[in-house]
Design a protein around this motif. Sequence first.
Motif, PDB file in Angstrom:
ATOM      1  N   TYR A 165       0.825  -1.214   0.000  1.00  0.00           N
ATOM      2  CA  TYR A 165       0.000   0.000   0.000  1.00  0.00           C
ATOM      3  C   TYR A 165       0.861   1.266   0.000  1.00  0.00           C
ATOM      4  O   TYR A 165       0.624   2.192  -0.777  1.00  0.00           O
ATOM      5  N   THR A 166       1.854   1.306   0.880  1.00  0.00           N
ATOM      6  CA  THR A 166       2.663   2.521   0.987  1.00  0.00           C
ATOM      7  C   THR A 166       3.577   2.711  -0.226  1.00  0.00           C
ATOM      8  O   THR A 166       3.962   3.841  -0.523  1.00  0.00           O
TER       9      THR A 166
ATOM     10  N   ALA B 143      -1.618  -3.671  -9.478  1.00  0.00           N
ATOM     11  CA  ALA B 143      -0.890  -3.989  -8.252  1.00  0.00           C
ATOM     12  C   ALA B 143      -1.823  -4.425  -7.123  1.00  0.00           C
ATOM     13  O   ALA B 143      -1.559  -5.427  -6.448  1.00  0.00           O
ATOM     14  N   LEU B 144      -2.897  -3.696  -6.903  1.00  0.00           N
ATOM     15  CA  LEU B 144      -3.805  -4.044  -5.810  1.00  0.00           C
ATOM     16  C   LEU B 144      -4.660  -5.256  -6.142  1.00  0.00           C
ATOM     17  O   LEU B 144      -5.067  -6.005  -5.262  1.00  0.00           O
TER      18      LEU B 144
ATOM     19  N   GLY C  73      -3.829 -11.231  -7.156  1.00  0.00           N
ATOM     20  CA  GLY C  73      -4.239 -12.182  -6.125  1.00  0.00           C
ATOM     21  C   GLY C  73      -5.572 -11.847  -5.497  1.00  0.00           C
ATOM     22  O   GLY C  73      -6.021 -12.539  -4.587  1.00  0.00           O
ATOM     23  N   GLY C  74      -6.213 -10.782  -5.980  1.00  0.00           N
ATOM     24  CA  GLY C  74      -7.506 -10.363  -5.436  1.00  0.00           C
ATOM     25  C   GLY C  74      -8.633 -10.625  -6.418  1.00  0.00           C
ATOM     26  O   GLY C  74      -8.527 -11.502  -7.275  1.00  0.00           O
ATOM     27  N   THR C  75      -9.676  -9.849  -6.317  1.00  0.00           N
ATOM     28  CA  THR C  75     -10.870 -10.030  -7.133  1.00  0.00           C
ATOM     29  C   THR C  75     -11.339  -8.693  -7.691  1.00  0.00           C
ATOM     30  O   THR C  75     -11.575  -7.751  -6.923  1.00  0.00           O
ATOM     31  N   ALA C  76     -11.483  -8.618  -9.019  1.00  0.00           N
ATOM     32  CA  ALA C  76     -12.035  -7.423  -9.650  1.00  0.00           C
ATOM     33  C   ALA C  76     -13.544  -7.406  -9.461  1.00  0.00           C
ATOM     34  O   ALA C  76     -14.192  -8.457  -9.496  1.00  0.00           O
TER      35      ALA C  76
ATOM     36  N   TRP D 146     -14.388  -1.117  -8.361  1.00  0.00           N
ATOM     37  CA  TRP D 146     -14.070  -1.715  -7.070  1.00  0.00           C
ATOM     38  C   TRP D 146     -13.234  -2.966  -7.281  1.00  0.00           C
ATOM     39  O   TRP D 146     -13.392  -3.681  -8.271  1.00  0.00           O
ATOM     40  N   LEU D 147     -12.356  -3.248  -6.327  1.00  0.00           N
ATOM     41  CA  LEU D 147     -11.670  -4.532  -6.287  1.00  0.00           C
ATOM     42  C   LEU D 147     -11.357  -4.876  -4.842  1.00  0.00           C
ATOM     43  O   LEU D 147     -11.358  -4.016  -3.973  1.00  0.00           O
ATOM     44  N   ARG D 148     -11.125  -6.150  -4.608  1.00  0.00           N
ATOM     45  CA  ARG D 148     -10.655  -6.625  -3.301  1.00  0.00           C
ATOM     46  C   ARG D 148      -9.230  -7.103  -3.490  1.00  0.00           C
ATOM     47  O   ARG D 148      -8.955  -7.882  -4.402  1.00  0.00           O
ATOM     48  N   ASP D 149      -8.343  -6.656  -2.632  1.00  0.00           N
ATOM     49  CA  ASP D 149      -6.962  -7.109  -2.727  1.00  0.00           C
ATOM     50  C   ASP D 149      -6.827  -8.508  -2.120  1.00  0.00           C
ATOM     51  O   ASP D 149      -7.811  -9.083  -1.622  1.00  0.00           O
ATOM     52  N   ARG D 150      -5.647  -9.067  -2.158  1.00  0.00           N
ATOM     53  CA  ARG D 150      -5.445 -10.450  -1.680  1.00  0.00           C
ATOM     54  C   ARG D 150      -5.658 -10.600  -0.183  1.00  0.00           C
ATOM     55  O   ARG D 150      -5.787 -11.717   0.323  1.00  0.00           O
TER      56      ARG D 150
END
Length: 156
Positions: free
Chosen positions: A20-21, A92-93, A96-99, A104-108
């Motif tokens: 994130y940073t 990047a975010l 390993g996550g979900t679009a 919107w997306l969810r990260d891993r």
Amino acid sequence: MKVAQHLWFEKDMESALRLYTSLIPGSSIESVKALPTETPGGPAGSVKVASFTLGDQRYQGLEAGPLDAFNHSFSIMLECETQDEIDRLWSALGEGGTAEQCGWLRDRWGLSWQILPRRLGELINDPDTARAQRAMGAMLQMVKLDIAGLEAAARG
């Protein structure tokens, strides 16, 4: 009085914070510490606390095993100036996550993000309501938002 958002991670909080940073300008990790005593979250040293900033927002993090998973009731919105910036953050975010719909997306780790162009706000608040409705309709059909597509829809 200080205000900070608080995020509870099941595991791997430090990896999340480093990602994130690294992606958001003006961000930093101030501290990550293992608690030296036993807590309801686990034995001494197994629970970690962190202080960090993302852009101009203050956060606290806690890694203490499973409790409640992240959900859509909390998300972090990133307002972007360019399509390149949207594409970079999305990639990047999203790894390993979900679009998800509408930018919107969810990260891993399960945290929800809204990756939006600044231009979207201008388009959907256009005084020409037909133009604004066309932009909103286009946004509702997109997963990752596309500035050129939104502008084309607004034009009709």
